[in-house]
Design a protein around this motif. Structure first.
Motif, PDB file in Angstrom:
ATOM      1  N   TYR A  24      -2.656  -3.011   2.992  1.00 42.23           N
ATOM      2  CA  TYR A  24      -2.801  -1.590   3.672  1.00 42.23           C
ATOM      3  C   TYR A  24      -2.349  -1.616   4.764  1.00 42.23           C
ATOM      4  O   TYR A  24      -1.791  -2.465   5.804  1.00 42.23           O
ATOM      5  N   THR A  25      -0.538  -0.409   4.495  1.00 42.50           N
ATOM      6  CA  THR A  25       0.435  -0.458   5.245  1.00 42.50           C
ATOM      7  C   THR A  25       0.298   0.835   5.923  1.00 42.50           C
ATOM      8  O   THR A  25       0.405   1.909   5.320  1.00 42.50           O
ATOM      9  N   VAL A  26       1.047   1.028   7.020  1.00 39.42           N
ATOM     10  CA  VAL A  26       1.807   2.465   7.918  1.00 39.42           C
ATOM     11  C   VAL A  26       2.741   2.108   8.222  1.00 39.42           C
ATOM     12  O   VAL A  26       3.467   0.860   8.921  1.00 39.42           O
ATOM     13  N   GLU A  27       3.873   2.792   7.108  1.00 38.11           N
ATOM     14  CA  GLU A  27       5.430   2.260   7.496  1.00 38.11           C
ATOM     15  C   GLU A  27       6.495   3.251   8.389  1.00 38.11           C
ATOM     16  O   GLU A  27       6.026   4.993   7.441  1.00 38.11           O
ATOM     17  N   THR A 140       6.027   9.069   8.076  1.00 37.10           N
ATOM     18  CA  THR A 140       4.842   8.034   7.879  1.00 37.10           C
ATOM     19  C   THR A 140       4.850   7.486   5.825  1.00 37.10           C
ATOM     20  O   THR A 140       4.339   8.924   5.539  1.00 37.10           O
ATOM     21  N   SER A 142       2.584   5.158   2.938  1.00 36.93           N
ATOM     22  CA  SER A 142       1.596   4.075   2.914  1.00 36.93           C
ATOM     23  C   SER A 142       1.680   3.715   1.501  1.00 36.93           C
ATOM     24  O   SER A 142       1.297   3.385   0.805  1.00 36.93           O
ATOM     25  N   TYR A 145      -3.507   3.120   1.461  1.00 40.54           N
ATOM     26  CA  TYR A 145      -4.315   4.199   1.793  1.00 40.54           C
ATOM     27  C   TYR A 145      -4.008   5.609   1.386  1.00 40.54           C
ATOM     28  O   TYR A 145      -2.877   5.430   0.686  1.00 40.54           O
ATOM     29  N   THR A 147      -3.630   9.625   1.615  1.00 41.82           N
ATOM     30  CA  THR A 147      -2.688  11.069   3.064  1.00 41.82           C
ATOM     31  C   THR A 147      -4.538  11.033   3.555  1.00 41.82           C
ATOM     32  O   THR A 147      -5.350  11.358   3.254  1.00 41.82           O
ATOM     33  N   TYR A 150      -5.558   6.318   7.377  1.00 39.98           N
ATOM     34  CA  TYR A 150      -5.659   6.354   8.429  1.00 39.98           C
ATOM     35  C   TYR A 150      -5.163   7.225   9.730  1.00 39.98           C
ATOM     36  O   TYR A 150      -4.564   8.806   8.818  1.00 39.98           O
ATOM     37  N   MET A 169      -5.865   2.046  11.437  1.00 40.83           N
ATOM     38  CA  MET A 169      -6.499   1.759  10.621  1.00 40.83           C
ATOM     39  C   MET A 169      -7.402   1.290   9.675  1.00 40.83           C
ATOM     40  O   MET A 169      -8.054   0.383  10.276  1.00 40.83           O
TER      41      MET A 169
END
Length: 173
Positions: A24-27, A140, A142, A145, A147, A150, A169
């Motif tokens: 689970y990421t936000v980038e 960002t 992800s 996730y 849209t 997060y 998150m």
């Protein structure tokens, strides 16, 4: 026949024990990041067992420089380091070293443990790159996730720095 049966048993056990991580990421992406700082609100401890990691980092094509919150031992502890692609250099051989960090990443990495201990919250983030933040701060991507699952609040670009008030998150079962 016995050999075939043993081989099938071996591989079935091998695949039984080999588990892929859930991510689970936000980038954020830019040609080159130079700094990432902020506050991580330590989440409640996940259920015992498995491998839960929570980490911010700067990623290159060869690995990631990260501060890892590790919950494997029944308590959270934090450590940092560079984790990347190993190689076997030989004496006298020239090795190219390139740590151009092109991704800022906030990650929850889980093996054999559900993501039911969140939310994971980052506050007061400052992400700096060599290019204008206006080109990447509000964009960002992800893993794990969809849209809207997060939130990134208070993202503002000033020069080469992106300031983010908070990233949330949420747990994901």
């Amino acid at each position: 026949m016995l050999f075939t049966s043993l081989l099938v048993l071996f591989f079935s056990q091998l695949f039984h024990f080999a588990h892929a991580a859930n991510w689970y990421t936000v980038e954020w992406d830019a040609p080159k990041f130079t700094a990432l700082s902020g506050d991580l609100v330590v989440p409640k401890l996940p259920q015992a067992g498995g491998t839960p990691y929570v980490w911010p980092g700067l990623q290159s094509g060869n690995g990631v420089l990260q501060a890892v919150l590790d919950g494997r031992k029944g308590a959270w502890w934090i450590g940092d380091g560079f984790y990347g692609t190993p190689s076997l250099p030989w004496a006298g051989e020239q090795q190219r070293v390139d740590l151009t960090m092109n991704r800022a990443i906030l990650a929850v990495e889980l093996t054999n443990v559900p993501f039911n201990f969140g939310p994971v919250i980052y506050r007061n983030l400052k992400i700096t790159a060599t290019t204008a933040a206006s080109g990447w701060c509000g964009k960002t991507v992800s893993l794990g996730y969809s849209t809207g699952q997060y939130t990134v609040t208070g993202a503002t670009a000033s020069g080469n720095t992106c300031s983010v008030s908070q990233v949330t998150m949420p747990s994901h079962s």
